[in-house]
Design a protein around this motif. Structure first.
Motif, PDB file in Angstrom:
ATOM      1  N   LEU A 197       0.878  -1.071  -0.082  1.00  0.00           N
ATOM      2  CA  LEU A 197      -0.062  -0.031  -0.020  1.00  0.00           C
ATOM      3  C   LEU A 197       0.729   1.346   0.180  1.00  0.00           C
ATOM      4  CD1 LEU A 197      -2.761   1.638   0.292  1.00  0.00           C
ATOM      5  CD2 LEU A 197      -2.749   1.092   2.727  1.00  0.00           C
ATOM      6  N   THR A 198       1.978   1.338   0.736  1.00  0.00           N
ATOM      7  CA  THR A 198       2.710   2.321   0.754  1.00  0.00           C
ATOM      8  C   THR A 198       3.354   2.529  -0.506  1.00  0.00           C
ATOM      9  OG1 THR A 198       3.288   1.718   3.148  1.00  0.00           O
ATOM     10  CG2 THR A 198       4.843   3.363   2.033  1.00  0.00           C
ATOM     11  N   LEU A 199       4.121   1.594  -1.150  1.00  0.00           N
ATOM     12  CA  LEU A 199       4.391   1.791  -2.480  1.00  0.00           C
ATOM     13  C   LEU A 199       3.383   2.227  -3.321  1.00  0.00           C
ATOM     14  CD1 LEU A 199       7.047   1.154  -4.416  1.00  0.00           C
ATOM     15  CD2 LEU A 199       5.989  -0.842  -5.092  1.00  0.00           C
ATOM     16  N   THR A 200       2.412   1.723  -3.513  1.00  0.00           N
ATOM     17  CA  THR A 200       1.339   2.315  -4.442  1.00  0.00           C
ATOM     18  C   THR A 200       0.988   3.792  -4.111  1.00  0.00           C
ATOM     19  OG1 THR A 200       0.511  -0.062  -4.258  1.00  0.00           O
ATOM     20  CG2 THR A 200      -0.778   1.722  -5.195  1.00  0.00           C
ATOM     21  N   LEU A 201       0.797   4.055  -2.678  1.00  0.00           N
ATOM     22  CA  LEU A 201       0.472   5.429  -2.484  1.00  0.00           C
ATOM     23  C   LEU A 201       1.419   6.331  -3.038  1.00  0.00           C
ATOM     24  CD1 LEU A 201      -1.361   7.328  -0.871  1.00  0.00           C
ATOM     25  CD2 LEU A 201       0.057   7.038   0.778  1.00  0.00           C
ATOM     26  N   PRO A 248      -5.556   1.442  -9.338  1.00  0.00           N
ATOM     27  CA  PRO A 248      -4.718   0.622  -8.202  1.00  0.00           C
ATOM     28  C   PRO A 248      -4.590   1.260  -7.036  1.00  0.00           C
ATOM     29  CG  PRO A 248      -3.488   0.962 -10.830  1.00  0.00           C
ATOM     30  CD  PRO A 248      -4.749   1.937 -10.505  1.00  0.00           C
ATOM     31  N   LEU A 249      -4.600   2.458  -6.863  1.00  0.00           N
ATOM     32  CA  LEU A 249      -4.631   3.009  -5.584  1.00  0.00           C
ATOM     33  C   LEU A 249      -5.806   2.975  -4.856  1.00  0.00           C
ATOM     34  CD1 LEU A 249      -3.071   4.694  -3.468  1.00  0.00           C
ATOM     35  CD2 LEU A 249      -3.557   6.708  -4.623  1.00  0.00           C
ATOM     36  N   THR A 253      -6.001   0.734  -1.168  1.00  0.00           N
ATOM     37  CA  THR A 253      -6.555   1.580   0.117  1.00  0.00           C
ATOM     38  C   THR A 253      -7.772   0.570   0.602  1.00  0.00           C
ATOM     39  OG1 THR A 253      -7.961   2.824  -1.014  1.00  0.00           O
ATOM     40  CG2 THR A 253      -5.838   3.641  -0.576  1.00  0.00           C
ATOM     41  N   ARG A 254      -8.356  -0.013  -0.221  1.00  0.00           N
ATOM     42  CA  ARG A 254      -9.567  -0.828  -0.029  1.00  0.00           C
ATOM     43  C   ARG A 254      -9.382  -2.260   0.435  1.00  0.00           C
ATOM     44  NH1 ARG A 254     -10.305   4.370  -0.555  1.00  0.00           N
ATOM     45  NH2 ARG A 254     -12.670   4.949  -0.208  1.00  0.00           N
TER      46      ARG A 254
END
Length: 354
Positions: A197-201, A248-249, A253-254
């Motif tokens: 999630l961190t990488l995607t954010l 993707p983000l 997040t969900r």
């Protein structure tokens, strides 16, 4: 000012001034002389202590414990002022932490010297840190800011760090992530994990780490049927950012098993308290995935390069990254645009009868 406090005595001295004494509770014969007057902010604290038979001495401000006009004195005055500005929201706590670390090291070396130090001493101190050139340059910048502030408030007339150059040649800052790096990280840290999630954010917002710890569902909005994210970057002088929230983000997040006030939560299910705490954890996730010398800022640079390669202008990159100066985003577009223009120019020569 008339005070009606039990046991408080106001006595005139032969000099014409006054002193304040307090009878201790249960022993009228014992009287404690107060070392502060009623206009002092700690007067009531001293009074109540005296009633209990305790004599307090006023707290001496840090700046009064050192030589006035010394570097020690200037640093303390500056950091005290910076603390007030942090409380007022003008600067971040991280700025105060970094500035304090550097200037306290400066004090340890030159604290007792008069604050009108020559530029040669700044160069000498910088060169003594040559084994860590980036830190050496950061120290010079901290000294420069210190004296700039001192000059602005009239404590000094000359800034000895002005004109002192850098010694860190650098390697272009943070190392941009490659497509292979991103793939390797995602393979090790699967979907649904905090690292993923961190990488995607970072990749789909290009936000700084100081903003990543704050972003959450309360930053989402809808406009014309499109879900977006909006935030005001913490970095001073940055423009407000409003971007579409790509699939993707949104999915990342969900997919989180624990939902909190922010997207990114630590192992206790709480938001990361500081950018440093997330930064240290992210570097650990990178090492676990076999990626050395990688940072979150490198992802921000990778996103900018990718946007440029996809044909985005420097002004479009500005709107995503929160830049207010075009030359900042031009770093990412200049090489790409030159190649694009060169390619278009060469195509004109293809039909030339040579």
């Amino acid at each position: 000012m008339k005070l009606n406090l039990p046991g408080l005595l106001k006595e005139r001295l032969p000099s014409g001034g006054f002193r304040y004494r307090v009878r201790t509770h249960g022993n009228k014969a014992r009287r404690i002389t107060l070392t502060v007057t009623p206009d002092h902010k700690e007067f009531l604290e001293h009074y109540h202590a005296a009633r209990r038979g305790i004599s307090l001495t006023p707290e001496i401000p840090a700046e009064d414990r050192v030589i006035r006009g010394s570097i020690d004195w200037l640093v303390i005055k500056h950091l005290t002022d910076l603390e007030k500005k942090v409380q007022a929201g003008q600067y971040s706590q991280l700025t105060l932490k970094k500035r304090s670390h550097l200037l306290n090291r400066f004090r340890a070396e030159y604290g007792e010297y008069a604050l009108d130090m020559p530029a040669t001493k700044v160069v000498e101190f910088r060169d003594s840190m040559i084994s860590t050139p980036a830190s050496a340059d950061s120290m010079v910048e901290a000294i420069r800011v210190l004296y700039r502030w001192g000059c602005s408030v009239g404590y000094c007339d000359v800034n000895p760090a002005m004109g002192v150059g850098k010694i860190d040649k650098g390697k272009g800052g943070a190392l941009p992530w490659t497509a292979a790096d991103l793939k390797k990280f995602k393979k090790f840290h699967g979907k649904g994990t905090t690292p993923y999630l961190t990488l995607t954010l970072f990749m789909f917002t290009a936000c700084r780490i100081g903003d990543a710890i704050r972003l959450g569902r309360n930053h989402e909005f809808e406009r014309n049927g499109v879900r977006g994210l909006a935030w005001q970057p913490a970095k001073k002088g940055s423009a407000r950012v409003e971007i579409p929230m790509l699939p993707p983000l949104y999915k990342a997040t969900r997919a989180a098993s624990v939902v909190g006030e922010t997207y990114l939560l630590n192992h206790k299910g709480q938001p990361f308290s500081t950018p440093d705490s997330l930064g240290q954890m992210f570097r650990r996730w990178c090492r676990d995935a076999g990626l050395q010398n990688r940072s979150s800022h490198g992802i921000r640079k990778a996103a900018a390069h990718l946007l440029a390669q996809e044909g985005c202008t420097q002004y479009q990159i500005m709107s995503i990254h929160g830049h207010t100066q075009a030359q900042t985003s031009e770093i990412y577009t200049k090489g790409v645009e030159r190649w694009r223009m060169a390619s278009e120019a060469m195509q004109r020569l293809e039909g030339l009868d040579w």
